[in-house]
Design an enzyme around this catalytic site. Sequence first.
Site, PDB file in Angstrom:
ATOM      1  N   ASP A 116     -60.031 -38.374 -69.119  1.00 55.08           N
ATOM      2  CA  ASP A 116     -60.935 -39.160 -68.267  1.00 55.08           C
ATOM      3  C   ASP A 116     -61.012 -38.671 -66.828  1.00 55.08           C
ATOM      4  OD1 ASP A 116     -58.541 -40.130 -67.163  1.00 55.08           O
ATOM      5  OD2 ASP A 116     -59.382 -42.129 -66.900  1.00 55.08           O
ATOM      6  N   GLU A 117     -60.652 -37.413 -66.573  1.00 52.89           N
ATOM      7  CA  GLU A 117     -60.809 -36.935 -65.193  1.00 52.89           C
ATOM      8  C   GLU A 117     -61.226 -35.472 -65.157  1.00 52.89           C
ATOM      9  OE1 GLU A 117     -57.143 -36.489 -62.818  1.00 52.89           O
ATOM     10  OE2 GLU A 117     -56.086 -36.958 -64.662  1.00 52.89           O
TER      11      GLU A 117
HETATM   12  P1  TTP Z   1     -55.290 -43.021 -66.415  1.00 49.81           P
HETATM   13  O1  TTP Z   1     -56.445 -42.361 -65.738  1.00 49.81           O
HETATM   14  O2  TTP Z   1     -53.924 -42.754 -65.895  1.00 49.81           O
HETATM   15  O3  TTP Z   1     -55.470 -44.606 -66.358  1.00 49.81           O
HETATM   16  P2  TTP Z   1     -56.751 -45.515 -66.582  1.00 49.81           P
HETATM   17  O4  TTP Z   1     -58.007 -44.731 -66.655  1.00 49.81           O
HETATM   18  O5  TTP Z   1     -56.507 -46.408 -67.753  1.00 49.81           O
HETATM   19  O6  TTP Z   1     -56.728 -46.421 -65.296  1.00 49.81           O
HETATM   20  P3  TTP Z   1     -57.090 -46.038 -63.777  1.00 49.81           P
HETATM   21  O7  TTP Z   1     -58.254 -46.903 -63.440  1.00 49.81           O
HETATM   22  O8  TTP Z   1     -55.867 -46.381 -63.004  1.00 49.81           O
HETATM   23  O9  TTP Z   1     -57.406 -44.572 -63.741  1.00 49.81           O
HETATM   24  O10 TTP Z   1     -55.297 -42.658 -67.947  1.00 49.81           O
HETATM   25  C1  TTP Z   1     -56.482 -42.453 -68.690  1.00 49.81           C
HETATM   26  C2  TTP Z   1     -56.297 -42.971 -70.092  1.00 49.81           C
HETATM   27  O11 TTP Z   1     -55.207 -42.279 -70.706  1.00 49.81           O
HETATM   28  C3  TTP Z   1     -55.960 -44.437 -70.166  1.00 49.81           C
HETATM   29  O12 TTP Z   1     -57.133 -45.275 -70.181  1.00 49.81           O
HETATM   30  C4  TTP Z   1     -55.154 -44.525 -71.418  1.00 49.81           C
HETATM   31  C5  TTP Z   1     -54.487 -43.177 -71.549  1.00 49.81           C
HETATM   32  N1  TTP Z   1     -53.072 -43.277 -71.135  1.00 49.81           N
HETATM   33  C6  TTP Z   1     -52.105 -43.505 -72.133  1.00 49.81           C
HETATM   34  O13 TTP Z   1     -52.432 -43.594 -73.313  1.00 49.81           O
HETATM   35  N2  TTP Z   1     -50.793 -43.624 -71.743  1.00 49.81           N
HETATM   36  C7  TTP Z   1     -50.394 -43.530 -70.429  1.00 49.81           C
HETATM   37  O14 TTP Z   1     -49.187 -43.664 -70.123  1.00 49.81           O
HETATM   38  C8  TTP Z   1     -51.406 -43.295 -69.427  1.00 49.81           C
HETATM   39  C9  TTP Z   1     -51.008 -43.197 -67.969  1.00 49.81           C
HETATM   40  C10 TTP Z   1     -52.710 -43.171 -69.825  1.00 49.81           C
HETATM   41 CA    CA Z   2     -58.456 -43.114 -65.129  1.00 50.02          CA
END
Ligand code: TTP
Ligand code: CA
Length: 363
Positions: A116-117
């Site tokens: 997601d980035e």
């Molecule tokens: P992140 O970008 O770390 O988190 P997020 O998108 O859920 O929230 P934020 O708004 O803070 O960015 O992670 C992206 C996806 O990766 C997240 O939706 C689910 C997955 N993930 C896991 O499965 N386990 C983990 O420990 C993390 C950090 C993320």
């Molecule tokens: Ca995210």
Amino acid sequence: MEPDLVHVTSPRIILHLDMDSFYASVEMRGRPELRGKPVVIGADPKQGKGRGVVATCSYEARAFGIRSAMPISQAFVLCPHAVFLPPDFPRYVKASSDVMAILKAPGLPFEQVSIDEAFLDVSSLGTFSAAADLAVRIRDTIFMDLGLTCSIGIAPTKVVAKIASDVHKPNGLTMVEPDTLVSFLAPMPVRKIPGIGKKSESELFEMGIRTIRDLAAFDIQALITRFGRSAIALQEIAAGIDRSEVKEREGVKSVSRETTFEEDTDDEQLITATMDALSEEVCRNLSDESLHCRTVTVKVRYQGFVTRTKALTLPHYTGDPTAVRRCARSLLRDIFDGRKIRLLGIRLSSFDPCDARQMTLEV
Ligand code: TTP
Ligand code: CA
């Protein structure tokens, strides 16, 4: 004034985009009954007795203290009335490729760094204000077309763009222009620097280094003595210097699956069957993405959290589930020492150049 920091101006303009509570947002779109509710994606909480962890949760759930990687049982204690949903990886992979397609559309250098980035090098737009216009367009398109929100950072370096995208989450846009780069970084805790985890943070604390300003001003010899040569790059980052480029690599680094047993087990039959199931699932992900791998890595976490991994690189690329299963079983035999196992995992990597994106899937 920040007299101890090196001022650096750079002609580069880097954009970093990170989706907000990604898995949770994908689940919540098109389901108005979930809007505004604490939603937790992860293992089944089983009324507080469940094992496994939280993958992510909505911002409403974060208000209760729930976080990624937290035991699901703890999340249940913090907010028993939350909506707990199992992960639906194919949906997240599809949503991810929809987002990345929007990011790639302008034809600028693009680097996906996780599901997601991604980074875009938008230097060719010439000004930060043009970069901000593009960011707003991207954010609007993602919202209108996909019903998802994201946060964006724009800065002269990758590290600062990444830090910036996290500053005004969710749905934030943060721009750090060259003349504010140093004052933006200086007061932040060192932990904000990507790669500084709990351990390095506490080592730095012991040396009296709390903020990025402290790190930038610290005696470099003392830092090298403690952290080795990598301290040089670290101090540069603290001073706003980061020459790393947006690498246009298409592609997945690895596809993985792991699972936590309901109860720690040394039952060989159960362990083998579970590894077979994980192999099968991860091969399905591989074939969904039309990928072929060469390296299979097996992970075993024993009772007490001692973790062992072993990898095998095959002579040829394969997507064949039988070959992967055989390989995983053999690696498992090598590292299973009869102790009770808490968690099993498998990762496939070293992909054929037809890779598409990186995925780390965990349940
Ligand atoms: P992140 O970008 O770390 O988190 P997020 O998108 O859920 O929230 P934020 O708004 O803070 O960015 O992670 C992206 C996806 O990766 C997240 O939706 C689910 C997955 N993930 C896991 O499965 N386990 C983990 O420990 C993390 C950090 C993320
Ligand atoms: Ca995210």
